[in-house]
Enzyme design. Structure first.
Site, PDB file in Angstrom:
ATOM      1  N   LYS A  32      -2.733   5.393  -0.895  1.00 19.18           N
ATOM      2  CA  LYS A  32      -2.876   4.544  -2.093  1.00 19.18           C
ATOM      3  C   LYS A  32      -3.440   3.181  -1.729  1.00 19.18           C
ATOM      4  CE  LYS A  32       1.547   4.842  -2.923  1.00 19.18           C
ATOM      5  NZ  LYS A  32       1.942   5.806  -1.917  1.00 19.18           N
ATOM      6  N   GLY A  56       4.416   0.519   3.441  1.00 19.53           N
ATOM      7  CA  GLY A  56       3.569  -0.166   4.409  1.00 19.53           C
ATOM      8  C   GLY A  56       2.223   0.509   4.455  1.00 19.53           C
ATOM      9  N   HIS A  57       1.170  -0.261   4.475  1.00 12.49           N
ATOM     10  CA  HIS A  57      -0.130   0.352   4.699  1.00 12.49           C
ATOM     11  C   HIS A  57      -1.058  -0.616   5.414  1.00 12.49           C
ATOM     12  CE1 HIS A  57      -0.643  -1.422   0.653  1.00 12.49           C
ATOM     13  NE2 HIS A  57      -1.804  -1.775   1.135  1.00 12.49           N
ATOM     14  N   GLN A 226       5.497   4.355  -2.379  1.00 14.28           N
ATOM     15  CA  GLN A 226       6.061   5.697  -2.151  1.00 14.28           C
ATOM     16  C   GLN A 226       5.342   6.731  -3.036  1.00 14.28           C
ATOM     17  OE1 GLN A 226       8.757   3.090  -2.741  1.00 14.28           O
ATOM     18  NE2 GLN A 226       8.368   2.658  -0.597  1.00 14.28           N
ATOM     19  N   ALA A 301       3.759   3.246   9.011  1.00 13.69           N
ATOM     20  CA  ALA A 301       3.332   1.854   9.208  1.00 13.69           C
ATOM     21  C   ALA A 301       4.545   0.923   9.207  1.00 13.69           C
ATOM     22  CB  ALA A 301       2.355   1.432   8.109  1.00 13.69           C
ATOM     23  N   GLY A 408     -12.766   9.322   5.124  1.00 10.78           N
ATOM     24  CA  GLY A 408     -12.705   8.572   6.377  1.00 10.78           C
ATOM     25  C   GLY A 408     -11.943   7.287   6.196  1.00 10.78           C
TER      26      GLY A 408
HETATM   27  P1  IMP Z   1      14.440   4.096   1.490  1.00 11.96           P
HETATM   28  O1  IMP Z   1      13.329   3.869   0.519  1.00 11.96           O
HETATM   29  O2  IMP Z   1      14.379   3.224   2.687  1.00 11.96           O
HETATM   30  O3  IMP Z   1      15.777   4.085   0.808  1.00 11.96           O
HETATM   31  O4  IMP Z   1      14.266   5.605   2.036  1.00 11.96           O
HETATM   32  C1  IMP Z   1      14.467   6.745   1.208  1.00 11.96           C
HETATM   33  C2  IMP Z   1      13.511   7.860   1.594  1.00 11.96           C
HETATM   34  O5  IMP Z   1      12.193   7.487   1.215  1.00 11.96           O
HETATM   35  C3  IMP Z   1      13.454   8.151   3.097  1.00 11.96           C
HETATM   36  O6  IMP Z   1      13.230   9.528   3.277  1.00 11.96           O
HETATM   37  C4  IMP Z   1      12.245   7.365   3.547  1.00 11.96           C
HETATM   38  O7  IMP Z   1      11.667   7.907   4.712  1.00 11.96           O
HETATM   39  C5  IMP Z   1      11.335   7.542   2.343  1.00 11.96           C
HETATM   40  N1  IMP Z   1      10.359   6.444   2.211  1.00 11.96           N
HETATM   41  C6  IMP Z   1      10.605   5.180   1.798  1.00 11.96           C
HETATM   42  N2  IMP Z   1       9.458   4.475   1.779  1.00 11.96           N
HETATM   43  C7  IMP Z   1       8.477   5.302   2.165  1.00 11.96           C
HETATM   44  C8  IMP Z   1       7.061   5.159   2.312  1.00 11.96           C
HETATM   45  O8  IMP Z   1       6.457   4.111   2.062  1.00 11.96           O
HETATM   46  N3  IMP Z   1       6.386   6.263   2.739  1.00 11.96           N
HETATM   47  C9  IMP Z   1       7.000   7.445   2.975  1.00 11.96           C
HETATM   48  N4  IMP Z   1       8.311   7.622   2.851  1.00 11.96           N
HETATM   49  C10 IMP Z   1       9.048   6.570   2.442  1.00 11.96           C
END
Ligand code: IMP
Length: 417
Positions: A32, A56-57, A226, A301, A408
């Site tokens: 995204k 994070g990105h 997310q 990230a 890419g």
């Molecule tokens: P929390 O958001 O730290 O509470 O994590 C809840 C779940 O969401 C966990 O499985 C995390 O690995 C996942 N998660 C949270 N933020 C990200 C993201 O930016 N990318 C991928 N997974 C995420």
């Protein structure tokens, strides 16, 4: 299938309504950030509506690398207002550090191009500590950034908001710290005050700001963090994050009404990844998974954790397109599949159709791979025949028109309608 050309100077997403929402259709990390960066220059504002520094990105632009957790990447574009909305949970120290880092690398971040909501909830140091001790956090394998505890306090109506710091409301802050069993409640405020003073100039009523822009006919790109399968209502509960990651979250998380929404741009990778625990039915065999992880640089990230990799999951993509009301589909990282002898797409689950229940058996349709690199393709028709077949099938089975295709890591490697 769309007619496609290289991403050009102006993207016409439609003519009438001025807020578009970018939403992840999988488990986050769909790319995204790259799409936001590619589209931002065509918007007057980019507004982040939920989540916190769990996201994070990385954006590669002009030979430099920029890492974003809380600040919208629209700051890389001149003249774009960036908003951190009320639906976001904010870690004051982290945010101040991120802004300072961006400024140190030459990016202009001022109150002219960044606004932080007065009503965003604050992730307090005790939230982070609580999460480290939490068995639920261990079970879900969260990012341990205090996200869940901060949203819990918000819903419990015991949270602290940016406005409490803005108004120097010591009593409230000390009371919250006492309630969380802090050893030195009086020091909680002072430990954050320098960083808060640094962000004070950015604080504003961002809902009023966005509505003003929209009423004036400006356009706003709403940026979700997310993905749909991590949404607290529509994801694979309880293996989810604590916010509304889906398109509906943009409205409550920014304080704008549905009348302003034009497009919902759903973003998916050409395969899927997941970090943390929970159902992930289409995981690849170990060897393929490792190859895709390396090629796709599938390491978080934020936490550096390695991501599980799987084949594209069309039933869950179709579901995500439905709950978000996706009007335009973006498929990212197609090039990571270049050179794979075989590419699979899950078309249904056998036995159990409910992902949240787990134990699903995916049924695949197999596609021949392609040996050519897709990175140089500048139009859809330049893509290898098998890649086109694969994309067409994914598009048809998602039920939304494929409008953006990333081939890419570079900012401009996006084919669009
Ligand atoms: P929390 O958001 O730290 O509470 O994590 C809840 C779940 O969401 C966990 O499985 C995390 O690995 C996942 N998660 C949270 N933020 C990200 C993201 O930016 N990318 C991928 N997974 C995420």
């Amino acid at each position: 299938m769309m007619s496609v050309m290289v991403y050009g100077p102006t993207i016409q997403c439609g003519e009438t309504m001025p807020a578009d929402i970018i939403v992840g259709l999988q488990w986050g990390d769909e790319g995204k950030g790259k799409l936001v960066d590619a589209l931002a220059r065509d918007y007057n504002a980019v507004a982040r509506y939920q989540g916190g520094p769990n996201a994070g990105h990385t954006v590669f632009a002009g030979g430099s690398k920029y890492v974003f957790h809380a600040v919208p990447s629209g700051v890389l574009h001149h003249g774009v207002m960036n908003v951190i909305g009320n639906g976001v949970v904010m870690d004051i120290k982290q945010l101040a550090g991120e802004i300072r880092d961006l400024q140190a690398s030459g990016v202009q971040v001022t109150s002219e191009n960044l606004s932080i909501s007065l009503y965003a909830h604050v992730i307090m140091p005790y939230h982070v500590e609580e999460e480290k001790q939490s068995s639920v956090s261990r079970k879900i394998d969260t990012t341990k950034r205090g996200i869940g505890p901060a949203y819990t306090d918000k819903v419990r109506r015991t949270g602290l908001r940016v406005i409490d710091f803005y108004n120097y409301d010591h009593t409230k802050i000390v009371e919250a710290a006492v309630n969380h069993g802090c050893a030195n409640p009086g020091e909680v405020y002072s430990s954050l005050s320098n960083d808060f003073e640094f962000i004070r100039p950015f604080v504003a009523d961002t809902s009023a700001l966005l509505n003003e822009l929209l009423e004036e006919g400006d356009n706003v790109l709403c940026e979700g963090a997310q993905g749909t399968m991590l949404d607290v209502d529509h994801g694979t509960y309880p293996y989810v994050t604590s916010s509304t990651t889906t398109a509906g979250g943009a409205l409550s998380g920014l304080g704008i009404g549905p009348k302003h929404v034009r497009d919902v741009i759903g973003v998916a990778k050409a395969y899927v990844t997941r970090v943390g625990e929970g159902p992930f039915p289409t995981e690849m065999d170990t060897e393929t998974e490792e190859r895709i992880r390396q090629k796709g640089r599938e390491f978080g990230a934020t936490t550096g954790r390695s991501r599980k990799c799987g084949w594209i999951d069309l039933p869950s993509l179709k579901y995500a397109a439905r709950v978000n009301g996706v009007t335009r589909l973006a498929i990212m990282k197609l090039d990571v599949l270049d050179g794979e002898p075989l590419v699979k797409a899950c078309v249904k689950y056998e036995g159990n159709n409910n992902l949240s229940l787990g134990h699903t058996n995916p049924v695949y349709r197999e596609f021949g791979g392609w040996t050519e690199s897709t990175q140089p393709a500048r139009t859809f028709v330049e893509l290898p025949h098998n890649a086109r077949n694969y994309l067409q099938f994914a598009e048809e089975n998602t039920g939304a028109p494929l409008v953006f295709l990333s081939t890419g890591p570079d900012r401009y490697q996006i084919i669009t309608e």
